[in-house]
Enzyme design. Structure first.
Site, short mmCIF file in Angstrom:
data_model
loop_
_atom_site.label_atom_id
_atom_site.label_comp_id
_atom_site.label_asym_id
_atom_site.label_seq_id
_atom_site.Cartn_x
_atom_site.Cartn_y
_atom_site.Cartn_z
N GLU A 152 41.52 5.09 -18.21
CA GLU A 152 43.33 4.65 -17.07
C GLU A 152 43.82 3.41 -17.72
OE1 GLU A 152 42.73 6.23 -13.34
OE2 GLU A 152 41.29 7.92 -14.07
C1 LIG Z 1 34.44 8.56 -20.67
C2 LIG Z 1 35.70 8.34 -21.01
C3 LIG Z 1 35.97 9.17 -19.88
C4 LIG Z 1 37.64 9.89 -20.98
N1 LIG Z 1 38.25 10.76 -19.98
C5 LIG Z 1 39.90 10.45 -20.24
C6 LIG Z 1 39.98 12.26 -20.11
O1 LIG Z 1 40.29 13.02 -19.50
N2 LIG Z 1 41.65 11.79 -20.82
C7 LIG Z 1 42.21 10.53 -21.58
O2 LIG Z 1 43.64 11.46 -22.34
N3 LIG Z 1 41.18 10.03 -22.15
C8 LIG Z 1 40.06 10.07 -21.34
N4 LIG Z 1 39.51 8.80 -21.86
C9 LIG Z 1 39.61 7.80 -23.36
C10 LIG Z 1 40.45 6.67 -22.54
O3 LIG Z 1 41.39 6.62 -21.53
C11 LIG Z 1 40.10 5.52 -23.84
O4 LIG Z 1 38.71 5.03 -23.86
C12 LIG Z 1 40.94 4.30 -23.07
O5 LIG Z 1 42.21 5.12 -23.08
C13 LIG Z 1 40.82 3.53 -24.24
O6 LIG Z 1 41.22 3.60 -25.72
P1 LIG Z 1 40.16 3.58 -26.59
O7 LIG Z 1 39.21 3.85 -26.45
O8 LIG Z 1 40.46 4.47 -27.64
O9 LIG Z 1 40.28 2.13 -27.36
P2 LIG Z 1 41.08 1.04 -28.61
O10 LIG Z 1 42.29 1.78 -28.18
O11 LIG Z 1 40.37 1.52 -30.21
O12 LIG Z 1 41.02 -0.27 -28.40
C14 LIG Z 1 39.74 -0.69 -28.38
C15 LIG Z 1 39.48 -2.31 -27.66
O13 LIG Z 1 41.09 -2.97 -28.02
C16 LIG Z 1 41.91 -3.13 -26.75
N5 LIG Z 1 42.79 -3.35 -27.64
C17 LIG Z 1 43.88 -2.59 -27.85
N6 LIG Z 1 44.63 -2.33 -28.22
C18 LIG Z 1 45.46 -3.75 -28.09
C19 LIG Z 1 46.67 -4.15 -27.65
N7 LIG Z 1 47.91 -4.41 -28.07
N8 LIG Z 1 46.24 -5.43 -27.25
C20 LIG Z 1 44.98 -5.92 -26.48
N9 LIG Z 1 43.46 -5.55 -26.60
C21 LIG Z 1 43.98 -3.82 -26.67
C22 LIG Z 1 41.09 -2.36 -26.23
O14 LIG Z 1 41.69 -2.70 -24.66
C23 LIG Z 1 39.76 -2.13 -26.11
O15 LIG Z 1 39.48 -3.63 -25.86
C24 LIG Z 1 37.94 8.65 -21.79
C25 LIG Z 1 37.28 7.72 -22.41
C26 LIG Z 1 35.73 7.89 -21.80
C27 LIG Z 1 34.75 7.08 -22.78
#
Ligand SMILES: Cc1cc2nc3c(=O)[nH]c(=O)nc-3n(C[C@H](O)[C@H](O)[C@H](O)COP(=O)(O)OP(=O)(O)OC[C@H]3O[C@@H](n4cnc5c(N)ncnc54)[C@H](O)[C@@H]3O)c2cc1C
Length: 637
Positions: A428
């Site tokens: 989130e």
């Molecule tokens: C247990 C679990 C439940 C979830 N439930 C849902 C759900 O119900 N529905 C849904 O849609 N999603 C869900 N998600 C997805 C979750 O919202 C995403 O994991 C989250 O949005 C982060 O995306 P990512 O993991 O792809 O990280 P990425 O976007 O790949 O980011 C990787 C790292 O880079 C950092 N980063 C990325 N962009 C930037 C930037 N511009 N500047 C600085 N730092 C940056 C991030 O903070 C993170 O540390 C879930 C994930 C998990 C693990």
């Protein structure tokens, strides 16, 4: 493997998509927005808003039933071990209306307030985070919330009664290439030739409740729209019934924590969605998702409060009981420090979480900054509190509750809690994304005033015009940041907390000045100075926590007729002031550039000598042989 073949959005495109999805305008007051502009508006939060659900018969009786369900049906250790919240738990929750807490009574829900909902989530979360996440995936971001906010009467009549009865729902935004950056959503919906359907194709990742949901809200690309001669990406939101042909769960994801949730990769193949299941307007899907998250984000802070209270309970009992080196461990200064920090943090987290929640019930405030700060602050602090509890428990913190039980020790679930808590700083909106989001909202008045001056791609003409417009705004605003009575004996009505309110008064102006000076120094480059912005935001979050905890303590002390809350708030504020001081110092003096450059070298493999002696490379690749240690001279080269 992630499909990297899709053409991913450029930085500018991603920024444009995020800007388009922003809720613009501020029609209601926001304490945090004012504070970032150098105006400490304690009148907005003092008196601290009362809990509209406290003493409400329907709420209190529901919470009693919920507690009973937790006692009788929810075996958190078994849920964690078996990786499943059993159907019997879902049925028990359904039977008391716990899956339709905020759905209005006219649609068969309990019709309780946001405050009642968050109290319920706090209680469940302290007991079983998987169950709380399942409930929240359905009610905070799943179909009921956006449906209530954006649905037509027909959509509400058709679906809310089913959701209130406990047909589970899910929120599907994330995809392999669209994590924090939603501009890369590749799931597509095309209108059928007769206009009666949308045809959905694509894949969603990490969808909580996905494998067991009956309904999902799915964000998908719809055909682009031409704006000012340019094709603009459009994302729309659809309500998808999971029994429609073509919807399938292709993988059930397993995690280090929250092991009981059903979270999956959902695939959509030529799924025909009735046209009437488009939610809100075509092209408004991302805005809908972000506005849903603005309220949905208030749930995680309450989850963290529940877990932190449980951690405090475990720690204080253990610290008072465990006898080592001639005393109980809580008598040793370091452990005592941890317990005090935990107690003060729990109180601050509660004050931070409840403010936004109660403001939602009140309806007269803009909560987007308050909710985002609560998400950032409580998930980070919650992690610290549980980590501290882990330290207090020593080796027992690392042992599973079932192993502790089997050998006759008290089965405190610290190991599970630590695993469950960690993801809350990511989902989130990760901590880093919350920093950017809060910075954008906090800088909004400046973006409006200085406009093109802060935009890297603006023309010289636009920048010149913006310069004159901004000059007028800043001529009125900036001098006020040097005037004030923050050192003067004032705020007497705050008694012992008056010193902290005076500090906040002068520090809000100092923060606004710091923001302005950073803007002057970095102009359009400011958005790239993320660590600087993160410090500004963290100062704001600490100040926000100080302000809310003082207001809450003042109200609690008055209601209780004793000063315990004041002492707790005072201790919290003392620590926060030190942290704020450090953050200000690091705005002026830091190694940001050096460390950025070093990070780029590290990623280019220029420092792979650091990894000498181990087998490196991604799992599944042919094992790279362990590197020979480099002669030490190479390190200087
Ligand atoms: C247990 C679990 C439940 C979830 N439930 C849902 C759900 O119900 N529905 C849904 O849609 N999603 C869900 N998600 C997805 C979750 O919202 C995403 O994991 C989250 O949005 C982060 O995306 P990512 O993991 O792809 O990280 P990425 O976007 O790949 O980011 C990787 C790292 O880079 C950092 N980063 C990325 N962009 C930037 C930037 N511009 N500047 C600085 N730092 C940056 C991030 O903070 C993170 O540390 C879930 C994930 C998990 C693990």
């Amino acid at each position: 493997m992630t499909d990297q073949s899709q053409k991913l959005a450029s930085e500018a495109e991603a920024r444009d998509v995020a800007e388009d999805a922003r809720e613009d305008g501020w029609t209601h007051p926001s304490f945090a927005r004012e504070m970032f502009l150098g105006r400490l508006r304690m009148d907005l939060i003092d008196p601290y808003p009362t809990d509209p659900s406290a003493g409400d018969d329907a709420t209190e009786s529901f919470l009693k039933k919920l507690e009973q369900v937790l006692r009788d049906h929810v075996d958190a250790a078994a849920i964690d071990r078996d990786g499943n919240v059993p159907e019997s738990v879902l049925d028990a929750l359904r039977s008391i209306g716990a899956l339709g807490i905020k759905i209005p009574k006219q649609y068969g829900g309990l019709g309780l307030s946001q405050s009642a909902y968050n109290r319920a989530i706090e209680m469940v979360s302290a007991h079983c985070a998987s169950t709380a996440t399942m409930m929240s995936g359905h009610q905070s971001i799943g179909v009921p919330q956006p449906l209530k906010m954006f649905g037509t009467d027909e959509q509400k009549q058709r679906l809310l009664p089913r959701l209130a009865r406990g047909e589970l729902s899910a929120f599907a935004l994330t995809e392999p290439n669209a994590g924090s950056d939603p501009s890369n959503v590749a799931t597509r919906a095309e209108r059928s030739s007769d206009g009666k359907h949308w045809v959905l194709n694509g894949e969603k990742l990490w969808c909580t409740n996905g494998p067991i949901a009956k309904h999902m809200i799915v964000m998908a690309q719809t055909p682009p729209k031409e704006v000012d001669g340019k094709q603009k990406r459009q994302i729309s939101a659809f309500i998808v019934s999971t029994d429609t042909p073509g919807v399938e769960t292709v993988h059930r994801c397993e995690f280090m924590g929250l092991r009981g949730i059903q979270n999956g990769v959902m695939r959509f193949t030529d799924v025909r969605i009735p046209a009437e299941n488009l939610l809100w307007k075509e092209g408004s899907g991302l805005k809908l998702a972000l506005m849903t998250l603005n309220i949905g984000r208030l749930t995680l802070p309450s989850c963290c409060v529940g877990a932190a209270k449980k951690a405090l309970d475990i720690s204080r009992r253990w610290a008072a009981e465990r006898f080592q080196w001639g005393a109980t461990v809580g008598k040793h200064d370091e452990v005592a420090g941890l317990i005090a920090d935990m107690a003060a943090s729990v109180y601050a987290m509660q004050a931070v979480a409840d403010l936004g929640v109660r403001w939602v019930d009140n309806g007269e405030f803009d909560i987007r900054l308050e909710a985002a700060i609560a998400k950032l602050f409580n998930t980070e602090r919650g992690w610290t509190v549980i980590n501290d509890c882990f330290s207090v428990r020593g080796g027992r913190g690392y042992e599973t509750e079932e192993s502790l039980l089997r050998r006759g020790d008290s089965p405190e679930p610290v190991e599970r809690m630590l695993r469950d808590q960690r993801i809350f700083t990511v989902v989130e909106g990760s901590t880093q994304i919350m920093h950017l989001y809060i910075a954008r909202e906090a800088l909004d008045a400046h973006v409006t005033a200085a406009g093109a001056l802060l935009q890297p791609r603006a023309s010289l003409l636009a920048k010149t015009k913006a310069f004159f417009k901004a000059g007028w705004f800043y001529a009125k605003w900036y001098p006020k940041l040097w005037l004030g009575w923050g050192w003067w004996p004032s705020h007497d009505e705050w008694d012992d907390l008056g010193t902290h309110i005076r500090y906040l008064d002068r520090t809000s102006r100092r923060l606004a000045r710091a923001i302005f000076h950073c803007m002057i120094l970095h102009r359009a480059g400011l958005e790239r100075r993320q660590r600087l912005l993160a410090r500004v935001v963290d100062i704001g979050a600490e100040m926000f926590a100080m302000a809310t905890v003082c207001a809450r303590a003042k109200a609690d002390a008055k209601a209780a007729g004793h000063q315990k809350a004041i002492a707790m708030a005072d201790l919290y504020c003392r620590g926060a002031r030190r942290r704020i001081g450090d953050l200000f110092k690091r705005i002026r003096s830091n190694d940001d550039r050096k460390s950025y450059n070093l990070a780029q070298q590290v990623m280019m493999g220029e420092h792979d000598w650091l990894e000498a002696g181990i087998m490196t490379g991604a799992p599944g690749q042919a094992n790279a042989p362990a590197r020979e240690p480099e002669p030490s001279g190479a390190r200087d080269g």
